[in-house]
Design an enzyme around this catalytic site. Sequence first.
Site, short mmCIF file in Angstrom:
data_model
loop_
_atom_site.label_atom_id
_atom_site.label_comp_id
_atom_site.label_asym_id
_atom_site.label_seq_id
_atom_site.Cartn_x
_atom_site.Cartn_y
_atom_site.Cartn_z
N ASP A 1 1.21 -1.51 -0.15
CA ASP A 1 0.17 0.13 0.09
C ASP A 1 0.56 1.42 -0.14
OD1 ASP A 1 1.13 0.07 2.74
OD2 ASP A 1 -1.00 0.76 3.36
N GLU A 2 1.94 1.26 -0.63
CA GLU A 2 2.31 2.24 -0.37
C GLU A 2 4.13 2.31 -1.46
OE1 GLU A 2 4.96 3.86 3.12
OE2 GLU A 2 4.12 1.46 4.27
#
Length: 422
Positions: free
Chosen positions: A120-121
Amino acid sequence: MSRAPRAVLARRDWGSDESGTSILHVDMDAFFASVELVRRPALRGLPVIVGGGPRGVVLASTYEARAFGVHSAMPMATAIRACPQAVVIPPTHGIYHEVSRGVMDLLGSVTALVEQVSIDEAFLDVSGARRRMGPPTVIAEHIRTQVRSRFGVTCSVGVAASKLVAKLGSSHAKPDGMMLVPKAATVDFMRALPVGALWGVGERTEQVLARWGVRTVAELADLDVTTLQQIVGKAHGAHLHDLAWGRDPRPVSPGHQEKSIGAEETFDTDVADADVVETKTLELADRCAARLRRAGVVGRTVSIKVRTSDFRTLNRSHTLVTPTDVGREVFLVARALLAGVDLRGLPVRLVGVRVEGLSRADVTACQPTLEEAVAGPGRRDAERAVDEVRARFGRSAIGPGAVLAVGKQDRSTTTFAPVELS
DNA sequence: TCTGGGGTCCTCACACCA
DNA sequence: TCTGTGGTGTGAGGACCC
């Protein structure tokens, strides 16, 4: 899913000078929980926890649940005690990976310099995209708008001159925000943070530093580097001192190569039967090897991890003469290592298998397996055939048989049959 | 009823070799 | 031949990250 501590003092406008700030850190907000809300809009506004399993922990939670003190990595039982009205959803990893791929593709359309850090990053170096798309904050807003409209979830973006500061910027912009830290404001911004905000300062290091009266980045930065090295070690000390002064020269590097591939599992209840542990080890070795083959890599070192019921964790490893991607070989080494572990008669809580020392399979000479030497290249081909069946019909379509017959015996306690390692 | 799973990196101890 | 030293590989474990 950043867990870095945030500081109220750092949550402010640090200025608007974007020169020299070409690093973006894009971090999805409460990612797993947000994806679940897209699938179940009726739950919006409610405290939602993604996690599960009888001994699971919280993987993600909505901000409504966080208001009750729920946070990621918290044991589920504790989380439910803190927020009994929360809606608990078991994770659906396949869907999170799908959304993640979509977001990463979107980032890739902005610049080729994308470094995915986790599901998620990601970091982006947008220095080459400025002429085409505008200044970094305009690019950041474009990303945030696109992520929201295409995937229905929000993200936060940090814009800074280095990866560390961009990351801290995104965590202070959460949820659904953007923070620019101008190059000239870097040191002031850093000094406003608690020491735990630095990469590499976890709970333990924080405690050690606190004993020396160091609680903020400012206090750490003002500490003599030699003293710091005496406290936390040479390499770590020098690194932390640099970070405290905002010095983080690491470039955004796409094309990350994994250094190890592993699988581990916690039993629903502690297991005293060695056969059950071995069967799980076989399954994990098989899973591990399938992932090695999928990644096109082979590994030289097989390591196992065993956690006993008293939460003591033991690691054992063995380096092979030639690397492998064959599940049976990984299993045989893992089982031999298992046999050498003194469990002090305690049942097993968790078992894991990992293969390290990876290299590309197409340029690495692999010695034939013992079976291949005798009966031709059967094992590796058989496992590849299994990969194909699974690719067509799913993981559960085919699997390893019960624990291989070699050395199997009737056992009611966690002692493993001794196996010779080459 | 505490405490997942997938990783990376570092330190220390020890063996081996030149 | 013995001893000391430094480099390297391996193994174990800890801390940390998401």
